[in-house]
Design a protein around this motif. Structure first.
Motif, mmCIF file in Angstrom:
data_model
loop_
_atom_site.group_PDB
_atom_site.id
_atom_site.type_symbol
_atom_site.label_atom_id
_atom_site.label_comp_id
_atom_site.label_asym_id
_atom_site.label_seq_id
_atom_site.Cartn_x
_atom_site.Cartn_y
_atom_site.Cartn_z
ATOM 1 N N GLU A 154 -8.791 -28.479 42.785
ATOM 2 C CA GLU A 154 -9.326 -27.190 43.237
ATOM 3 C C GLU A 154 -10.226 -27.370 44.461
ATOM 4 O O GLU A 154 -10.176 -26.580 45.415
ATOM 5 C CB GLU A 154 -10.116 -26.528 42.108
ATOM 6 C CG GLU A 154 -9.256 -26.026 40.955
ATOM 7 C CD GLU A 154 -10.089 -25.307 39.915
ATOM 8 O OE1 GLU A 154 -11.340 -25.318 40.043
ATOM 9 O OE2 GLU A 154 -9.508 -24.733 38.982
ATOM 10 N N HIS A 210 -8.712 -32.162 37.552
ATOM 11 C CA HIS A 210 -8.437 -30.734 37.714
ATOM 12 C C HIS A 210 -9.384 -30.114 38.742
ATOM 13 O O HIS A 210 -8.951 -29.400 39.661
ATOM 14 C CB HIS A 210 -8.574 -30.015 36.368
ATOM 15 C CG HIS A 210 -8.339 -28.537 36.468
ATOM 16 N ND1 HIS A 210 -7.089 -28.001 36.708
ATOM 17 C CD2 HIS A 210 -9.208 -27.480 36.390
ATOM 18 C CE1 HIS A 210 -7.187 -26.680 36.768
ATOM 19 N NE2 HIS A 210 -8.462 -26.343 36.569
ATOM 20 N N GLU A 211 -10.671 -30.400 38.596
ATOM 21 C CA GLU A 211 -11.645 -29.875 39.558
ATOM 22 C C GLU A 211 -11.434 -30.485 40.940
ATOM 23 O O GLU A 211 -11.677 -29.829 41.965
ATOM 24 C CB GLU A 211 -13.065 -30.158 39.068
ATOM 25 C CG GLU A 211 -13.435 -29.415 37.796
ATOM 26 C CD GLU A 211 -14.775 -29.872 37.258
ATOM 27 O OE1 GLU A 211 -15.793 -29.546 37.888
ATOM 28 O OE2 GLU A 211 -14.788 -30.566 36.219
#
Length: 290
Positions: A270, A266-267
């Motif tokens: 981003e 997820h990071e």
């Protein structure tokens, strides 16, 4: 210039007399031999470049340079008058070797002069580099306040560290130099002529879709990390510079590599978007290897 020492013609013998004295840094002997050559062969082509070399030997001094202008004048004389003549008299690397003591003497004479950006070439550090006195150059640079934030001394230190300890030791400084001064980075790469860096530079020039000028080189560190991930530990040693977009991109790339190793998807997504916002061409290069 290569003279046949076995040739017994008079002009060759006289030329070799001059060369022999020059190799021993014998100013008086070189002047006598040069005068003998000029007396018998006043039109000999070698007189044009033997002359400045003999003049340089006769003008050697250890007296400190009291002003930056004096050091600059002496530096320019060696660079523009003596160095080309030495290249003719002593071909190949032997010319640089012969000149090294003269550069070292000038560095010593300039040692007390403080760094001035407008007179950077008058500082002792670049003169020690020309003399291949790497440790003394490093010491001189380390005494410049905030040297790591100033293009000229950072460039000098990068070369000194490379000559002393090799490419791995120089990488953090190369990274900082690319961010701080792409033009000096470009000039230094030409001087170092390192095979590994040259390969990376050629690949960068061929594939990176930037503005097409030297300013693109500020993105070089981040671009290198898109493929040469093993360099990340060395690049992490680079100190913060101007916090410009290329520097931030390199920091983002280091973060991406860490997130990839940790599997934090997820990071990772981003952070990839952050890289894309900084530079689309860099993002494309990164994604091409994923």
């Amino acid at each position: 210039m290569q003279l046949d020492i076995f040739n017994d013609s008079r002009d060759v013998m006289l030329r070799n007399d001059v060369l022999s004295a020059l190799k021993q840094y014998d100013a008086a002997g070189a002047r006598r031999a040069l005068q003998a050559l000029a007396n018998e062969y006043p039109d000999d082509d070698v007189l044009v470049y033997f002359g400045p070399i003999v003049n340089a030997l006769e003008g050697r001094s250890t007296a400190p340079c009291g002003r930056h202008e004096a050091a600059l004048q002496a530096c320019q004389a060696l660079s523009h008058e003596v160095q080309p003549a030495v290249a003719r008299a002593f071909p190949g690397q032997s010319g640089a070797t012969w000149l090294a003591p003269l550069w070292a003497e000038l560095a010593g004479r300039a040692a007390a002069l403080p760094f001035r950006a407008e007179h950077a070439d008058a500082h002792a550090a670049p003169l020690f580099l020309l003399a291949a006195r790497w440790a003394e150059a490093s010491d001189a640079i380390s005494r410049i306040a905030s040297w790591r934030r100033i293009p000229a001394p950072l460039c000098w230190m990068t070369e000194a560290r490379y000559r002393l300890d090799g490419l791995d030791a120089a990488w953090p400084f190369l990274v900082e130099l690319a961010w701080l001064s792409p033009s000096r980075f470009d000039q230094l790469l030409s001087r170092l002529d390192d095979a590994c860096v040259n390969r990376l530079r050629r690949a960068f020039d061929m594939s990176f879709q930037g503005a097409g000028d030297l300013g693109d080189l500020a993105w070089f560190p981040a671009w290198v990390l898109t493929d040469k991930t093993g360099l990340a530990p060395l690049f992490k040693r680079a100190e913060p510079s101007r916090q410009n977009a290329p520097e931030r991109a390199a920091k983002v790339m280091l973060g991406l590599l860490s997130l990839e190793r940790q599997g934090r998807h997820h990071e990772l997504l981003e952070t990839r978007r952050e890289l894309q916002a900084l530079n689309a061409a860099l993002y494309a290069a990164y994604m091409k290897t994923r």
